[in-house]
Design a protein around this motif. Structure first.
Motif, PDB file in Angstrom:
ATOM      1  N   GLU A  88      -4.111  -1.595  -0.739  1.00  0.00           N
ATOM      2  CA  GLU A  88      -5.519  -1.324  -0.461  1.00  0.00           C
ATOM      3  C   GLU A  88      -6.233  -0.247  -1.275  1.00  0.00           C
ATOM      4  N   GLU A  89      -5.185   0.724  -1.662  1.00  0.00           N
ATOM      5  CA  GLU A  89      -5.710   1.630  -2.512  1.00  0.00           C
ATOM      6  C   GLU A  89      -6.190   0.872  -3.936  1.00  0.00           C
ATOM      7  N   ARG A  90      -5.387   0.146  -4.384  1.00  0.00           N
ATOM      8  CA  ARG A  90      -5.566  -0.687  -5.526  1.00  0.00           C
ATOM      9  C   ARG A  90      -6.774  -1.282  -5.461  1.00  0.00           C
ATOM     10  N   HIS A  91      -6.950  -1.991  -4.237  1.00  0.00           N
ATOM     11  CA  HIS A  91      -7.914  -2.910  -4.173  1.00  0.00           C
ATOM     12  C   HIS A  91      -9.261  -2.120  -4.308  1.00  0.00           C
ATOM     13  N   LYS A  92      -9.212  -0.987  -3.614  1.00  0.00           N
ATOM     14  CA  LYS A  92     -10.799  -0.276  -3.583  1.00  0.00           C
ATOM     15  C   LYS A  92     -10.761   0.221  -4.997  1.00  0.00           C
ATOM     16  N   GLN A  93      -9.951   0.657  -5.902  1.00  0.00           N
ATOM     17  CA  GLN A  93     -10.123   1.151  -7.013  1.00  0.00           C
ATOM     18  C   GLN A  93     -10.679   0.065  -7.846  1.00  0.00           C
ATOM     19  N   LEU A  94     -10.092  -1.251  -7.847  1.00  0.00           N
ATOM     20  CA  LEU A  94     -10.655  -2.331  -8.629  1.00  0.00           C
ATOM     21  C   LEU A  94     -11.903  -2.618  -7.984  1.00  0.00           C
ATOM     22  N   LYS A  95     -12.256  -2.706  -6.876  1.00  0.00           N
ATOM     23  CA  LYS A  95     -13.728  -2.852  -6.326  1.00  0.00           C
ATOM     24  C   LYS A  95     -14.555  -1.792  -6.886  1.00  0.00           C
ATOM     25  N   PRO A 127      -9.030  -2.545 -15.435  1.00  0.00           N
ATOM     26  CA  PRO A 127      -8.749  -1.154 -15.575  1.00  0.00           C
ATOM     27  C   PRO A 127      -8.266  -1.164 -16.899  1.00  0.00           C
ATOM     28  N   THR A 128      -8.555   0.102 -17.850  1.00  0.00           N
ATOM     29  CA  THR A 128      -7.956   0.332 -19.050  1.00  0.00           C
ATOM     30  C   THR A 128      -6.928   1.612 -18.768  1.00  0.00           C
ATOM     31  N   PRO A 129      -6.318   1.725 -19.873  1.00  0.00           N
ATOM     32  CA  PRO A 129      -5.071   2.734 -19.816  1.00  0.00           C
ATOM     33  C   PRO A 129      -5.797   4.153 -19.317  1.00  0.00           C
ATOM     34  N   THR A 130      -7.126   4.400 -19.570  1.00  0.00           N
ATOM     35  CA  THR A 130      -7.347   5.629 -18.976  1.00  0.00           C
ATOM     36  C   THR A 130      -8.063   5.632 -17.565  1.00  0.00           C
ATOM     37  N   SER A 131      -7.494   4.612 -16.734  1.00  0.00           N
ATOM     38  CA  SER A 131      -8.081   4.540 -15.366  1.00  0.00           C
ATOM     39  C   SER A 131      -7.123   5.445 -14.888  1.00  0.00           C
ATOM     40  N   PRO A 132      -7.584   6.039 -13.365  1.00  0.00           N
ATOM     41  CA  PRO A 132      -6.555   6.726 -12.659  1.00  0.00           C
ATOM     42  C   PRO A 132      -5.284   6.147 -12.160  1.00  0.00           C
ATOM     43  N   PRO A 133      -4.196   6.866 -12.320  1.00  0.00           N
ATOM     44  CA  PRO A 133      -3.040   6.355 -12.077  1.00  0.00           C
ATOM     45  C   PRO A 133      -2.809   5.384 -10.853  1.00  0.00           C
ATOM     46  N   GLN A 134      -2.153   4.668 -10.731  1.00  0.00           N
ATOM     47  CA  GLN A 134      -2.065   3.727  -9.480  1.00  0.00           C
ATOM     48  C   GLN A 134      -0.899   4.478  -8.738  1.00  0.00           C
ATOM     49  N   ALA A 135      -0.864   4.118  -7.248  1.00  0.00           N
ATOM     50  CA  ALA A 135       0.156   4.760  -6.205  1.00  0.00           C
ATOM     51  C   ALA A 135       1.400   4.142  -6.958  1.00  0.00           C
ATOM     52  N   ALA A 136       2.415   5.161  -6.508  1.00  0.00           N
ATOM     53  CA  ALA A 136       3.754   4.811  -7.102  1.00  0.00           C
ATOM     54  C   ALA A 136       4.471   3.637  -6.101  1.00  0.00           C
ATOM     55  N   PRO A 137       5.290   2.510  -6.835  1.00  0.00           N
ATOM     56  CA  PRO A 137       5.598   1.558  -6.016  1.00  0.00           C
ATOM     57  C   PRO A 137       6.659   1.862  -5.052  1.00  0.00           C
ATOM     58  N   PRO A 138       6.966   1.330  -4.067  1.00  0.00           N
ATOM     59  CA  PRO A 138       7.916   1.544  -3.061  1.00  0.00           C
ATOM     60  C   PRO A 138       9.456   1.813  -3.728  1.00  0.00           C
ATOM     61  N   PRO A 139      10.319   2.531  -3.079  1.00  0.00           N
ATOM     62  CA  PRO A 139      11.599   2.521  -3.749  1.00  0.00           C
ATOM     63  C   PRO A 139      12.247   1.506  -4.049  1.00  0.00           C
ATOM     64  N   LEU A 140      13.378   1.420  -4.717  1.00  0.00           N
ATOM     65  CA  LEU A 140      14.180   0.225  -5.205  1.00  0.00           C
ATOM     66  C   LEU A 140      15.400   0.129  -4.184  1.00  0.00           C
ATOM     67  N   ASN A 141      15.374   0.670  -3.105  1.00  0.00           N
ATOM     68  CA  ASN A 141      16.652   0.746  -2.202  1.00  0.00           C
ATOM     69  C   ASN A 141      16.365   0.300  -0.823  1.00  0.00           C
ATOM     70  N   PRO A 142      15.708  -1.248  -0.655  1.00  0.00           N
ATOM     71  CA  PRO A 142      15.572  -1.853   0.579  1.00  0.00           C
ATOM     72  C   PRO A 142      16.774  -1.666   1.711  1.00  0.00           C
ATOM     73  N   PRO A 143      16.519  -1.596   2.741  1.00  0.00           N
ATOM     74  CA  PRO A 143      17.669  -1.448   3.810  1.00  0.00           C
ATOM     75  C   PRO A 143      18.179  -2.879   3.824  1.00  0.00           C
ATOM     76  N   PRO A 144      19.445  -2.593   4.216  1.00  0.00           N
ATOM     77  CA  PRO A 144      20.592  -3.885   4.327  1.00  0.00           C
ATOM     78  C   PRO A 144      19.673  -4.997   5.130  1.00  0.00           C
ATOM     79  N   GLY A 145      20.052  -6.534   4.647  1.00  0.00           N
ATOM     80  CA  GLY A 145      19.237  -7.597   5.599  1.00  0.00           C
ATOM     81  C   GLY A 145      18.016  -7.567   5.260  1.00  0.00           C
TER      82      GLY A 145
END
Length: 703
Positions: A88-95, A127-145
């Motif tokens: 949603e944050e990325r969508h708002k930024q693109l919008k 967006p160009t490289p000077t655009s505000p940074p995007q939110a960090a992606p979720p961690p790469l350690n999903p729970p088992p299963g």
């Protein structure tokens, strides 16, 4: 007397007392038996207790297990929710980026129209490289299963997407840099050959080829083309495009921010229009544009985003146009579409919205004179190529792939489906045109197999089949008495058929073989004396029904004419063209001299002067091809459908647009107005047809 409550005798034990004393030991002996039974009951209770305790332990373990699963699912939901928040944050930024860019482009467009210098460099929408940074992606350690797609793959996809965005941005910058270099070289007097040698890149030459191929070439001296400056684009074998190719070509500038679905989204590079007419088939194929076509389409898209339309002749180093910086202002005049009917800019009192449609009314009309409402949405299984009302307005016929449908206009219920089971099963067989007979008993359909089928609606059977055309049939129209039916085809002929005998009169366009003059639309005048036909060569022709002579040729459009319609009094004709305009032609000069049977050439030869039927009104406002037109039963309104997905209502006398209606997610291929008034039907490339009520609103002063 001395007796009272305290006077009583002491009870004395009697003889049976001894017997009781003797029986005591007997009672003590019998107590042992109940004690043993009690022990057995207690043992049974103990065993039952142990079983119940085991069950409780088992249930407790199950509860703990379920609690653990629920906790895991709650954690997963929280992670998904966090991911959604990030999206949603990325969508708002693109919008926000899009809104800022649209505002800048509007300011730039207004400044260009006013002849002012445009401030600030061009910035791509992405967006160009000077655009505000995007939110960090979720961690790469999903729970088992965890059943959701794993984060590592999603991260790879996002990185691939970012790389694609960067490549696209670099490509846009490269194209812009090339354009600036070209303009600088032209200012320095470098000719076309010098530019080719400087560029020398084989791919770039190939990218530039479609611009010259599809652009309107400058006419040679003595050219018969009406404009004396621009010729129509080439077409192949007189064929219009397949419905799929027409439907797949999305407008390059939606009037409002599109949804993310494919149906209503921005066009992809390989679906931007590379055709000037309905469907050129290269070598019999219905393919997508080549890579070189896509390169030029991307360049055109960039030009449109900047609010400037670059001249194709300037792109190829042509001369004869005086422009500043190799560009000309955006072609739409102030007050016309898209500015006037932009829903984002229109005040609330000039807008009317439904769940999936909206109408915007003209701000230049002092008092609203029209109103519309969506009544029925009719879903189909393919592109809807044509729509047509019955003479009494009670039924609507639609044509799509292999079938024609008839609907009740009041309820929206499908009352009849007509399918020719004997037709070839291979490939598509789109019904390109259809028409009710005046008495409503028959429905004529024209298809891609070059046949006209006359259906008995009540029996759902084919009454007769008319053969004679050499290419696809694009248009049909009955005479008012129902005795004749006229058809138009890509074989450069219109034919008048006798419903009883099946005989026909061919109205041939006698142009050189290399001229592509396929007939796209036909109409018969209300009095049954004239047949009008629009064709790919930009002309509208009129023939006399009795003699078959060509009595008039109307010149004025700059691109193929795709639709024609007579006014109810027969004194006017409205045409719609790929040049994005409609025209009203005054036919009274033709009525004055009388068609009689004298042809166009014979009248000119006899009198030495040929009084032409003038174009009295020019309707401009659509931002893409005009594909269909209709005139209201009271001659007040003209309605047009376009590839820009919009339907516009116009005042027939003044050409003032009254309102713009939009709801389809693809080109509006066909429209029709009820002969009895009050209803509008549209057919679209989004696999749907719609029924709307349309009625006039009059003030007390007008009444």
């Amino acid at each position: 007397m001395s007796s009272g409550i305290y006077n009583h005798r002491t009870l004395q034990p009697t003889a049976p007392t001894a017997a009781v004393a003797v029986s005591v030991p007997v009672a003590n002996v019998n107590i042992a038996q109940p004690t043993s039974r009690l022990d057995e009951c207690l043992e049974t209770v103990r065993r039952e207790f142990e079983l119940v305790a085991q069950d409780i332990n088992l249930l407790r373990n199950q509860r703990d297990e379920y609690d653990g699963k629920i906790a895991n699912q709650v954690n997963e939901l929280n992670q998904i929710r966090g991911h959604i928040y990030q999206l949603e944050e990325r969508h708002k930024q693109l919008k926000q980026n899009y809104e800022d860019e649209i505002s800048r482009l509007r300011r730039e467009l207004d400044a260009t129209r006013q002849g002012l210098a445009v401030q600030g460099p061009y910035c791509p929408l992405l967006p160009t490289p000077t655009s505000p940074p995007q939110a960090a992606p979720p961690p790469l350690n999903p729970p088992p299963g965890y059943a959701y797609p794993d984060y590592a793959m999603r991260g790879d996809r996002e990185r691939d997407r970012d790389r694609m965005i960067d490549r696209d941005r670099m490509e846009r910058d490269r194209l812009m840099e090339r354009e600036r270099e070209r303009v600088d070289r032209e200012r320095d007097g470098v000719g076309r050959e010098g530019k080719r040698k400087e560029r020398g890149d084989r791919d770039r030459d190939r990218d530039r080829k479609p611009a010259d191929y599809y652009a309107p070439p400058i006419a040679k001296p003595g050219s018969p083309h009406p404009s004396n400056s621009v010729q129509p684009p080439p077409h192949f074998h007189g064929q219009l495009p397949s419905p799929q190719s027409l439907a797949s070509q999305q407008p390059q500038q939606p009037p409002f921010p599109p949804s993310s679905s494919n149906g209503g989204g921005l066009p992809s590079m390989n679906t931007l229009s590379s055709e000037r007419g309905i469907g050129d088939r290269m070598g019999g194929e219905r393919g997508l544009p080549s890579m070189s076509d896509r390169g030029m389409d991307r360049e055109r898209a960039i030009d449109r985003e900047r609010g400037m339309v670059l001249s194709e002749r300037e792109r190829m180093g042509g001369v004869g146009m005086s422009t500043v910086g190799g560009s000309v202002p955006f072609s739409h005049a102030p007050g016309s579409f898209p500015d006037e009917f932009d829903p984002a800019m229109a005040p609330p009192e000039l807008k009317k919205e439904g769940s999936d449609w909206f109408a915007v009314f003209s701000k230049h009309v002092p008092q609203r004179r029209l109103d519309v409402n969506l009544v029925h949405t009719l879903e189909h299984e393919s592109v809807v190529c044509c729509v047509r009302f019955s003479a009494d307005g009670k039924y609507l016929a639609t044509g799509c792939n292999r079938s024609a449908q008839i609907y009740d206009t009041k309820t929206g219920a499908k009352t009849c489906v007509l399918i020719d089971d004997a037709a070839a099963k291979q490939g598509d067989l789109y019904i390109r045109s259809l028409c009710f007979s005046p008495d409503g008993k028959y429905l004529a359909t024209g298809a891609e197999d070059k046949q006209i089928r006359i259906w008995d609606i009540a029996k759902k059977r084919i009454r007769s089949v008319f053969d004679g055309h050499q290419q696809e049939i694009y248009s049909l129209d009955f005479s008012k008495d129902g005795r004749l039916i006229v058809s138009g085809s890509g074989d450069k002929t219109a034919r008048i058929w006798d419903m009883e005998t099946g005989g026909h009169l061919a109205l041939t366009i006698a142009d050189p073989p290399e001229t592509d003059a396929g007939v796209t639309s036909v109409a018969m005048s209300p009095d049954g004396r004239l047949v009008a036909a629009g064709s790919l060569d930009t002309f509208v022709r009129l023939w006399d029904v009795q003699s078959g002579h060509l009595v008039e040729r109307l010149a004025g459009h700059k691109d193929s004419v795709y639709s024609v319609a007579f006014t109810p009094d027969g004194k006017g004709l409205v045409s719609g063209s790929l040049d994005q305009t409609l025209k009203h032609w005054d036919l009274t000069p033709l009525m004055r001299r009388g068609a009689g049977g004298r042809g166009y050439d014979s009248v000119k030869k006899e009198t030495g002067v040929h009084e032409k039927c003038p174009c009295t009104v020019n309707f401009t406002g659509h931002k893409d091809y005009v594909l269909s037109v209709a005139v209201s039963h009271d001659s007040q309104w003209v309605v047009s459908g376009s590839k820009d997905r919009c339907v516009q209502f116009w005042d027939l006398r003044t050409a003032q647009p009254q309102l713009m209606l939009q709801g389809h997610k693809n080109s509006v291929i066909s429209i029709d107005l009820s002969p009895t008034g009050g209803m509008l039907a549209t057919g679209s490339g989004d696999w749907g047809a719609r029924l709307c009520t349309s009625f006039s609103i009059y003030s007390s002063a007008e009444d």
